[in-house]
Design a protein around this motif. Sequence first.
Motif, PDB file in Angstrom:
ATOM      1  N   SER B 140     -43.635  21.820 -18.274  1.00 20.86           N
ATOM      2  CA  SER B 140     -43.839  22.649 -19.190  1.00 20.86           C
ATOM      3  C   SER B 140     -42.599  22.870 -20.185  1.00 20.86           C
ATOM      4  O   SER B 140     -41.538  22.513 -19.486  1.00 20.86           O
ATOM      5  CB  SER B 140     -44.581  24.081 -18.967  1.00 20.86           C
ATOM      6  N   GLY B 272     -49.372  21.989 -16.800  1.00 20.00           N
ATOM      7  CA  GLY B 272     -48.325  22.427 -17.612  1.00 20.00           C
ATOM      8  C   GLY B 272     -48.600  21.913 -19.071  1.00 20.00           C
ATOM      9  O   GLY B 272     -49.119  20.930 -19.342  1.00 20.00           O
ATOM     10  N   THR B 305     -52.105  23.872 -21.340  1.00 20.20           N
ATOM     11  CA  THR B 305     -50.964  24.888 -22.168  1.00 20.20           C
ATOM     12  C   THR B 305     -51.281  26.121 -21.509  1.00 20.20           C
ATOM     13  O   THR B 305     -52.349  26.352 -21.008  1.00 20.20           O
ATOM     14  CB  THR B 305     -51.230  24.975 -23.825  1.00 20.20           C
TER      15      THR B 305
END
Lengths: 235, 340
Positions: B140, B272, B305
Amino acid sequence: MKTLAIDTSTYTLSIGLADGDVILAEQVTNVKKNHSVRVMPAIQSLMNDVEIKPEDLEKIIVANGPGSYTGVRIGVTIAKTLAWTLNIPIAAVSSLASLAASAPVIDGLVCPIFDARRGRVFTGLYRLSNGTVETMIEDRNVLVTDWCEELLQQNEKILFVGQESILHEKTIAEQMGESAVFAGKAVPYTRPAALLTLGKETENNPAEVVPNYARLAEAEAKWLEANEKKTNGGE
Amino acid sequence: MMKKDTYIFGIETSCDETAAAIVKNGTEIVSNVVSSQIESHKRFGGVVPEIASRHHVEQIISVLNKTLEQAGLTFSDMDAIAVTKGPGLVGALLIGVNAAKAIAFAHNLPLIGVHHIAGHIYANRLVKEMTFPLLSLVVSGGHTELVYMKEHGSFEVIGETRDDAAGEAYDKVARTLHLPYPGGPHIDRLAAEGQDTYGLPRVRLEEGSYDFSFSGLKSAVINTVHNAEQRGEVIIPENLAASFQASVVEVLTEKTVRAAKEYNVKQVLLSGGVAANKGLRTSLETVFSELKEVQLVIPPLLLCTDNAAMIAAAGTILFEQGKRDGMDMNGDPGLDIETF
Ligand SMILES: [Zn+2]
């Protein structure tokens, strides 16, 4: 009406509980410690002490700034979430008005001060008379020296309150002379009772209660400044 | 006797999404609300912590309210409140943590602090039941980690980034190529149109290591652009994006496959925000299609997300394992996944 009042806008933690006009409990701790860790346990133990359960609460009052950005957000978040989830009204009151209302003044002008560093303060001007608090000049973030000039135009004695006003006493005294009276030590912080009284008439929608920072976020101020330069065609 | 259903209310405010969700039995999303601030951070070219905190406190009630409304449930139907305790932006975390505490107090519900990355991993359980032991590749904006799990609630970090997170490198490279923030999706799109022609390095670190490093690669991209400018040459953005992405994807894939084999895992979970990257998805899908004994799980974009369903999902396991936090819980920007 069982009411809980919360102020975490400076490092002082103020919590109060009232039932109608009767103040049931006040708790103030004036130490630099983490609000996020301490507020909920403090509320819990104070409510426990006076035997009020969360579902007994009928109103929440919160000081919504100005003050420490993080401090104000913690108090506002807890207050609005409690009010929303218990489905009860909330009142957002100025942190500075609450400090001003903590002064034992019968009739006169009161100027509450929170330090905002680099010669600046969060402040406003209030008139106290017979238990009412009237806003004379809205809360703002201002240079102390500019502020004193504005206050001098009132042509009246002004009582300065709040423990952080002491940091600026010398500057204020030099500029304002006998117009300035200082009670920073006598009225160091907001008394929960003042919050409870001040928020009595107000009712806000919990979702709409937001902090009053009295100041743009630094990144935003810089962005606006840069954009202004651009639209004005350079420097 | 039939087992009673478990409903967990999750809250997530660790970065620039204000999110809440209700998850049933740890696997089923009942409602999932995400309010993104991305538009308001765009003009700054990245997330500004103070602005993020301001948005969270403005949005929190409407997000909480929508979550209950969508589910048609109330807090009296909930078994616990789970909230991201860390890591993340401290001012942002505090909004979720204090809202969660207020709800837990008002309704006398258990409060459970959840590690953000544990949340990302458990997003997978909303798609497919976990089979242990498993390995999760978490990529991420703030994280690049390989996490090994031998059972529910147990997290062992076997590899992590030593400098930039993969998502961070994407954003910086995007800036070098004058692409708008957030840069990841733009690079992914450009890369699909280009060729790996710039011969960028693959940083594998020492033999056998599962750690990552992306700052060298990022510098190589910046130098490539700089040198081309000096020589008056034109950079082909599609090819540079493809070259950068090829290097990132190759290293991530290679280490993930090697770890999956060494640890004999049954499942590999991609987690992520960077899991939305098509290049990475395709590469992992290709390699694991040949590795029949390992099942690859990639959640849909919405669950990759930041969201609160993943926090509620992880919170469900912690709830069942008896983990409880007190009213003195704080946001912890440096929370450790192995000990939280
Ligand atoms: Zn995340």
